[in-house]
Scaffold this motif. Structure first.
Motif, PDB file in Angstrom:
ATOM      1  N   THR A 130     -12.583 -17.864  96.603  1.00 24.44           N
ATOM      2  CA  THR A 130     -11.372 -17.340  97.221  1.00 24.44           C
ATOM      3  C   THR A 130     -10.146 -18.093  96.723  1.00 24.44           C
ATOM      4  O   THR A 130     -10.246 -19.199  96.182  1.00 24.44           O
ATOM      5  CB  THR A 130     -11.431 -17.467  98.750  1.00 24.44           C
ATOM      6  OG1 THR A 130     -11.405 -18.860  99.096  1.00 24.44           O
ATOM      7  CG2 THR A 130     -12.666 -16.791  99.332  1.00 24.44           C
ATOM      8  N   ALA A 131      -8.989 -17.474  96.917  1.00 24.13           N
ATOM      9  CA  ALA A 131      -7.734 -18.114  96.516  1.00 24.13           C
ATOM     10  C   ALA A 131      -7.568 -19.444  97.246  1.00 24.13           C
ATOM     11  O   ALA A 131      -7.111 -20.429  96.658  1.00 24.13           O
ATOM     12  CB  ALA A 131      -6.556 -17.187  96.793  1.00 24.13           C
ATOM     13  N   LEU A 190      -5.129 -17.315  90.246  1.00 16.76           N
ATOM     14  CA  LEU A 190      -5.773 -17.038  91.532  1.00 16.76           C
ATOM     15  C   LEU A 190      -6.709 -15.853  91.437  1.00 16.76           C
ATOM     16  O   LEU A 190      -6.941 -15.156  92.406  1.00 16.76           O
ATOM     17  CB  LEU A 190      -4.710 -16.802  92.614  1.00 16.76           C
ATOM     18  CG  LEU A 190      -3.822 -18.001  92.903  1.00 16.76           C
ATOM     19  CD1 LEU A 190      -2.793 -17.666  93.956  1.00 16.76           C
ATOM     20  CD2 LEU A 190      -4.639 -19.199  93.327  1.00 16.76           C
ATOM     21  N   GLY A 207      -9.706 -13.673  91.765  1.00 18.10           N
ATOM     22  CA  GLY A 207     -10.733 -13.718  92.800  1.00 18.10           C
ATOM     23  C   GLY A 207     -12.103 -14.107  92.310  1.00 18.10           C
ATOM     24  O   GLY A 207     -12.933 -14.552  93.075  1.00 18.10           O
ATOM     25  N   ALA A 221      -9.993 -22.525  87.466  1.00 24.43           N
ATOM     26  CA  ALA A 221      -8.717 -22.463  88.159  1.00 24.43           C
ATOM     27  C   ALA A 221      -7.771 -23.581  87.751  1.00 24.43           C
ATOM     28  O   ALA A 221      -6.602 -23.518  88.023  1.00 24.43           O
ATOM     29  CB  ALA A 221      -8.939 -22.524  89.667  1.00 24.43           C
TER      30      ALA A 221
END
Length: 139
Positions: free
Chosen positions: A5-6, A68, A70, A77
């Motif tokens: 998730t973000a 970001l 998903g 990231a």
């Protein structure tokens, strides 16, 4: 592989960025005018990071904002660090816009965030608002 998730991406990014910068959560909190508890909750993934906070953190730690996506893993990231010339923009005109243009666009986006999102505008929407503001000033 489970989707990340973000919030998980941002929590890992923040923890890694603090480590790389050699800063404590308390130091970052002072730098961006937040409480140490809020920073700790962000690092733990227990508190969402607003668009404005994300930009302030990125600037204070001199690290780019992560993707970001998903389906990104936390390792994906964390983008490669920027070179010194990329992370230390010169004062005055930046790119095709003056600091005043950036300030106007950022202020307008903050007003939209406050009015329409109660201070919690999703990051992509905030970036889009700033971009639209800059494009309108250019035309």
């Amino acid at each position: 592989m489970p989707t990340t998730t973000a919030s998980e991406i941002l929590a890992k990014w923040l923890a890694d960025a603090l480590d790389k910068a050699g800063k404590s959560q308390s130091e970052l909190a002072r730098d961006i005018d937040l409480s140490s508890q809020k920073i700790n909750r962000m690092v733990q993934g227990a508190r969402e990071i607003s668009g404005v906070e994300l930009i302030k953190i990125s600037d204070a730690l001199n690290i780019p904002i992560p993707s970001l996506s998903g389906n990104a893993t936390p390792e994906q990231a964390s983008p490669a660090p920027l070179s010194t010339s990329e992370t230390q923009p010169q004062r005055g005109a930046t790119g095709n816009f003056s600091e005043e243009a950036y300030d106007k666009a950022f202020t307008a986006a903050l007003e939209i965030e406050k009015r329409e999102f109660g201070g919690n505008m999703p990051l992509q929407d905030f970036i889009n608002a700033v971009t639209i503001g800059l494009k309108r000033q250019k035309n």
